[in-house]
Scaffold this motif. Structure first.
Motif, PDB file in Angstrom:
ATOM      1  N   PHE A   1       6.347   8.352  -0.835  1.00 34.09           N
ATOM      2  CA  PHE A   1       5.852   7.898  -2.130  1.00 34.09           C
ATOM      3  C   PHE A   1       5.642   6.395  -2.054  1.00 34.09           C
ATOM      4  CE2 PHE A   1       5.767   6.645  -6.479  1.00 34.09           C
ATOM      5  CZ  PHE A   1       5.423   7.755  -7.233  1.00 34.09           C
ATOM      6  N   ALA A   2       4.413   5.926  -2.308  1.00 39.76           N
ATOM      7  CA  ALA A   2       4.098   4.504  -2.190  1.00 39.76           C
ATOM      8  C   ALA A   2       4.497   3.745  -3.447  1.00 39.76           C
ATOM      9  CB  ALA A   2       2.611   4.310  -1.930  1.00 39.76           C
ATOM     10  N   SER A   3       5.076   2.577  -3.239  1.00 36.78           N
ATOM     11  CA  SER A   3       5.383   1.643  -4.324  1.00 36.78           C
ATOM     12  C   SER A   3       4.674   0.337  -4.022  1.00 36.78           C
ATOM     13  CB  SER A   3       6.892   1.403  -4.432  1.00 36.78           C
ATOM     14  OG  SER A   3       7.175   0.382  -5.370  1.00 36.78           O
ATOM     15  N   GLY A   4       4.099  -0.289  -5.044  1.00 35.82           N
ATOM     16  CA  GLY A   4       3.379  -1.530  -4.821  1.00 35.82           C
ATOM     17  C   GLY A   4       4.275  -2.726  -4.537  1.00 35.82           C
ATOM     18  N   ALA A   5       5.577  -2.570  -4.778  1.00 35.16           N
ATOM     19  CA  ALA A   5       6.525  -3.655  -4.517  1.00 35.16           C
ATOM     20  C   ALA A   5       7.883  -3.046  -4.215  1.00 35.16           C
ATOM     21  CB  ALA A   5       6.624  -4.591  -5.725  1.00 35.16           C
TER      22      ALA A   5
ATOM     23  N   ASP B   1       1.728  -2.953  -0.703  1.00 40.11           N
ATOM     24  CA  ASP B   1       1.262  -3.758  -1.826  1.00 40.11           C
ATOM     25  C   ASP B   1      -0.247  -3.873  -1.930  1.00 40.11           C
ATOM     26  OD1 ASP B   1       0.921  -5.335   0.381  1.00 40.11           O
ATOM     27  OD2 ASP B   1       2.036  -7.060  -0.352  1.00 40.11           O
ATOM     28  N   GLU B   2      -1.000  -3.558  -0.887  1.00 37.90           N
ATOM     29  CA  GLU B   2      -2.455  -3.682  -0.918  1.00 37.90           C
ATOM     30  C   GLU B   2      -3.101  -2.369  -1.347  1.00 37.90           C
ATOM     31  OE1 GLU B   2      -4.509  -6.158  -0.562  1.00 37.90           O
ATOM     32  OE2 GLU B   2      -2.948  -7.645  -0.169  1.00 37.90           O
ATOM     33  N   PRO B   3      -3.883  -2.363  -2.440  1.00 37.70           N
ATOM     34  CA  PRO B   3      -4.527  -1.118  -2.890  1.00 37.70           C
ATOM     35  C   PRO B   3      -5.386  -0.464  -1.826  1.00 37.70           C
ATOM     36  CG  PRO B   3      -4.680  -2.806  -4.589  1.00 37.70           C
ATOM     37  CD  PRO B   3      -4.136  -3.490  -3.372  1.00 37.70           C
ATOM     38  N   ALA B   4      -6.116  -1.256  -1.042  1.00 40.40           N
ATOM     39  CA  ALA B   4      -6.976  -0.671  -0.003  1.00 40.40           C
ATOM     40  C   ALA B   4      -6.145   0.017   1.075  1.00 40.40           C
ATOM     41  CB  ALA B   4      -7.849  -1.763   0.616  1.00 40.40           C
ATOM     42  N   THR B   5      -4.989  -0.575   1.404  1.00 38.41           N
ATOM     43  CA  THR B   5      -4.117   0.032   2.405  1.00 38.41           C
ATOM     44  C   THR B   5      -3.540   1.342   1.884  1.00 38.41           C
ATOM     45  OG1 THR B   5      -3.519  -2.167   3.215  1.00 38.41           O
ATOM     46  CG2 THR B   5      -2.098  -0.349   3.864  1.00 38.41           C
ATOM     47  N   LYS B   6      -3.114   1.359   0.612  1.00 41.06           N
ATOM     48  CA  LYS B   6      -2.596   2.600   0.026  1.00 41.06           C
ATOM     49  C   LYS B   6      -3.654   3.695   0.045  1.00 41.06           C
ATOM     50  CE  LYS B   6      -0.941   0.939  -3.898  1.00 41.06           C
ATOM     51  NZ  LYS B   6      -0.291   0.927  -5.221  1.00 41.06           N
TER      52      LYS B   6
ATOM     53  N   ALA C   1      -5.681   9.369   4.850  1.00 40.44           N
ATOM     54  CA  ALA C   1      -5.387   9.698   6.247  1.00 40.44           C
ATOM     55  C   ALA C   1      -4.191  10.625   6.384  1.00 40.44           C
ATOM     56  CB  ALA C   1      -5.142   8.416   7.042  1.00 40.44           C
ATOM     57  N   GLY C   2      -3.509  10.925   5.290  1.00 46.87           N
ATOM     58  CA  GLY C   2      -2.352  11.805   5.356  1.00 46.87           C
ATOM     59  C   GLY C   2      -1.046  11.094   5.642  1.00 46.87           C
ATOM     60  N   GLU C   3      -1.052   9.745   5.669  1.00 47.83           N
ATOM     61  CA  GLU C   3       0.185   9.007   5.927  1.00 47.83           C
ATOM     62  C   GLU C   3       1.095   8.966   4.705  1.00 47.83           C
ATOM     63  OE1 GLU C   3      -0.224   5.139   7.426  1.00 47.83           O
ATOM     64  OE2 GLU C   3      -1.273   5.718   9.249  1.00 47.83           O
ATOM     65  N   LEU C   4       0.525   9.061   3.520  1.00 47.65           N
ATOM     66  CA  LEU C   4       1.287   9.029   2.282  1.00 47.65           C
ATOM     67  C   LEU C   4       1.047  10.319   1.514  1.00 47.65           C
ATOM     68  CD1 LEU C   4       0.481   5.393   1.052  1.00 47.65           C
ATOM     69  CD2 LEU C   4       2.690   6.195   1.918  1.00 47.65           C
ATOM     70  N   ASP C   5       2.087  10.784   0.814  1.00 44.79           N
ATOM     71  CA  ASP C   5       1.927  11.946  -0.051  1.00 44.79           C
ATOM     72  C   ASP C   5       1.549  11.539  -1.473  1.00 44.79           C
ATOM     73  OD1 ASP C   5       2.700  14.216   1.717  1.00 44.79           O
ATOM     74  OD2 ASP C   5       4.566  13.089   1.855  1.00 44.79           O
ATOM     75  N   PHE C   6       1.987  10.353  -1.903  1.00 43.61           N
ATOM     76  CA  PHE C   6       1.674   9.846  -3.238  1.00 43.61           C
ATOM     77  C   PHE C   6       1.289   8.380  -3.132  1.00 43.61           C
ATOM     78  CE2 PHE C   6       4.522  13.356  -4.078  1.00 43.61           C
ATOM     79  CZ  PHE C   6       3.985  13.968  -5.216  1.00 43.61           C
ATOM     80  N   ALA C   7       0.257   7.992  -3.861  1.00 40.66           N
ATOM     81  CA  ALA C   7      -0.128   6.584  -3.924  1.00 40.66           C
ATOM     82  C   ALA C   7      -0.850   6.334  -5.232  1.00 40.66           C
ATOM     83  CB  ALA C   7      -1.030   6.214  -2.747  1.00 40.66           C
ATOM     84  N   GLY C   8      -0.436   5.289  -5.938  1.00 36.25           N
ATOM     85  CA  GLY C   8      -1.168   4.881  -7.114  1.00 36.25           C
ATOM     86  C   GLY C   8      -2.556   4.412  -6.710  1.00 36.25           C
ATOM     87  N   ILE C   9      -3.573   4.843  -7.440  1.00 34.07           N
ATOM     88  CA  ILE C   9      -4.950   4.500  -7.090  1.00 34.07           C
ATOM     89  C   ILE C   9      -5.616   3.786  -8.256  1.00 34.07           C
ATOM     90  CG2 ILE C   9      -5.222   6.345  -5.402  1.00 34.07           C
ATOM     91  CD1 ILE C   9      -6.640   7.995  -7.521  1.00 34.07           C
ATOM     92  N   GLN C  10      -6.651   3.040  -7.956  1.00 35.93           N
ATOM     93  CA  GLN C  10      -7.411   2.339  -8.981  1.00 35.93           C
ATOM     94  C   GLN C  10      -8.408   3.290  -9.630  1.00 35.93           C
ATOM     95  OE1 GLN C  10      -9.021  -0.978  -6.743  1.00 35.93           O
ATOM     96  NE2 GLN C  10      -7.206  -2.227  -7.159  1.00 35.93           N
ATOM     97  N   PRO C  11      -8.715   3.076 -10.918  1.00 36.28           N
ATOM     98  CA  PRO C  11      -9.664   3.964 -11.597  1.00 36.28           C
ATOM     99  C   PRO C  11     -10.996   4.119 -10.860  1.00 36.28           C
ATOM    100  CG  PRO C  11      -8.564   2.572 -13.200  1.00 36.28           C
ATOM    101  CD  PRO C  11      -8.133   2.078 -11.848  1.00 36.28           C
TER     102      PRO C  11
END
Length: 472
Positions: A24-28, A223-228, A234-244
């Motif tokens: 699960f990705a967190s921005g910080a 912390d970088e939206p493009a990286t998330k 790519a399947g590296e993360l199961d959850f990531a907040g995304i931009q509209p």
């Protein structure tokens, strides 16, 4: 880029190789795992849903339900609230969870030296007693209007590991670096600004739901939206907040799903009533009338938000409808004309500030000149929240709570005192226009479809994490 995220997660990059481990990705980073010290919204969710337990917790309708406390009763005068604790709940070091832990946590939260962010909500709590290991009684100076919301948020801490630490030094406690909880997941590791690792607690009692279905939950700091976004696809993360702006792109991937859900987060422009020009309500009305909320939601958020002129989302039990049509603004600039007006609008960031520019353009049509000043977070907080309150107006994301206790501090930030009654406070915001509310935010998460049992709502992203499971 992808290898970087895989390294942060400490696991194989592809979802298929992770098995029952969810990333699960967190921005910080989570700021602190200690609930007495934390403002970070995701950290508070990890505390109450993953590592620790709260006395009560909300269901999806925001009705408080038993959790660590299996039941509670009010006294006839509603000044005493007695909890009966669930038996058999143990800390991850084997020690039993008892009423002593509850009393210690609440007493520490009330102590000003600790600096608990929601301590003001415990101001009417006169005493906490623990007559036996499974009973706790809270005595209030006056009958609370409703079940105290703070008791659904403040996770209980282990007294036997923390009561020897001076309260003034809780921020330096060893427990913060290697926390021992009593929740469905155990702490495994923390690498600052990289990841938090939790493993299933096989001894979590059946009375609280039994062991979770996942083997591991890893909070990965990206912390970088493009990286998330790249790691999610790519399947590296199961959850990531995304931009509209990326929602349609993510939805086209058959392996992924886009989750949109309401948040207790309202965006607005706080107006400093302590000094000109916003010491005059006519000026505040002029600014409020000129802004087109619907334009902001459609153009800036791609529809992922709800226009509003109110501080409280309509889904909350304590909501009182007090404001006019939130879509007003398109064309309202014509009625908002007046003498020349200038003010500085503070915001956090260093980019193009599209939201602020949309506000600036609408106000220019109404004869209002707005200078946008972007600051780094620390400088922004110092000017807005510091003792001098050195600002004209500031764009804020305002995190809420189901008990509406946030209305008082928000009014104080603008320079006025709000009534303690939430309904009266909402009416005051409508009448006094201390804040130009813009929209109620919606969460937007990209999720790998291999994860099931996920519900995200006003409680946050993790309220059902105990029941998440992954496809074989």
């Amino acid at each position: 880029m992808l290898a970087v995220v895989a390294g942060l997660a400490g696991c194989q990059p592809t979802a298929a190789r992770r098995g029952e481990t969810v990333l699960f990705a967190s921005g910080a980073d989570l700021q602190s795992i200690n609930p007495l010290l934390t403002l970070h919204p995701l950290a508070r969710q990890v505390q109450r849903y993953v590592l620790l337990t709260t006395l009560a917790r909300y269901d999806s309708a925001l009705v408080p339900r038993p959790y660590l406390a299996r039941a509670w009763t009010w006294s006839a005068d509603r000044r005493s609230l007695t909890f009966r604790l669930t038996r058999g709940v143990r800390w991850h070091d084997g020690a039993p969870t008892t009423a002593r832990d509850v009393r210690w946590t609440l007493d520490a939260a009330r102590d000003p030296v600790v600096g608990y962010p929601r301590a003001a909500e415990l101001a009417s709590l006169e005493s906490v007693s623990a007559p036996d290991d499974s009973t706790v009684t809270l005595r209030f100076a006056a009958p609370p209007v409703r079940f105290p919301d703070v008791l659904t948020d403040l996770a209980i801490l282990p007294a036997h590991l923390l009561d020897t630490v001076p309260r003034a030094r809780l921020r330096q406690a060893a427990w913060n670096e290697a926390p021992v909880g009593n929740g469905p997941f155990r702490f495994v590791a923390h690498e600052p600004n990289r990841r938090w690792v939790f493993a299933a607690n096989p001894d979590f009692p059946a009375a609280l739901g039994g062991p979770p279905r996942l083997q591991r939950l890893i909070i990965v700091v990206v912390d970088e939206p493009a990286t998330k976004l790249a790691a999610l696809t790519a399947g590296e993360l199961d959850f990531a907040g995304i931009q509209p702006a990326h929602a349609k792109f993510v939805a086209r991937d058959p392996r992924l799903e886009v989750l949109s859900y309401p948040l207790l987060l309202t965006y607005g422009i706080v107006l400093n009533t302590r000094r000109p020009p916003f010491d005059a309500i006519e000026t505040r009305r002029r600014v409020d009338a000129a802004i087109d909320r619907r334009e902001i939601v459609d153009g800036y958020l791609y529809g992922f938000g709800t226009p509003t002129r109110e501080p409280v989302p309509p889904d909350l039990p304590g909501y009182v409808p007090v404001a006019a049509d939130a879509g007003a603004g398109a064309g309202a600039a014509m009625t908002a004309a007046g003498p020349p007006l200038r003010f500085e609008l503070l915001t956090v960031g260093s980019g193009e500030a599209p939201l602020e520019q949309m506000v600036q353009a609408r106000l220019r049509e109404a004869g209002v000149v707005v200078t946008i000043r972007q600051l780094e977070l620390s400088a922004f907080l110092a000017r807005v929240y510091g003792p001098a309150h050195d600002f004209d107006a500031a764009v804020l994301g305002i995190p809420g709570d189901a008990g509406l206790a946030y209305l008082g501090p928000l009014a104080a930030l603008a320079g006025l005192a709000a009534p303690s009654d939430p309904a009266a406070a909402q009416r005051m915001f409508a009448d006094s226009l201390l804040t130009v509310f813009l929209y109620h935010a919606r969460g937007l998460q990209g999720m790998n479809r291999r994860v099931h049992g996920v519900v995200m709502d006003l409680r946050g992203e993790l309220p059902t994490v105990h029941d998440w499971w992954v496809s074989p």
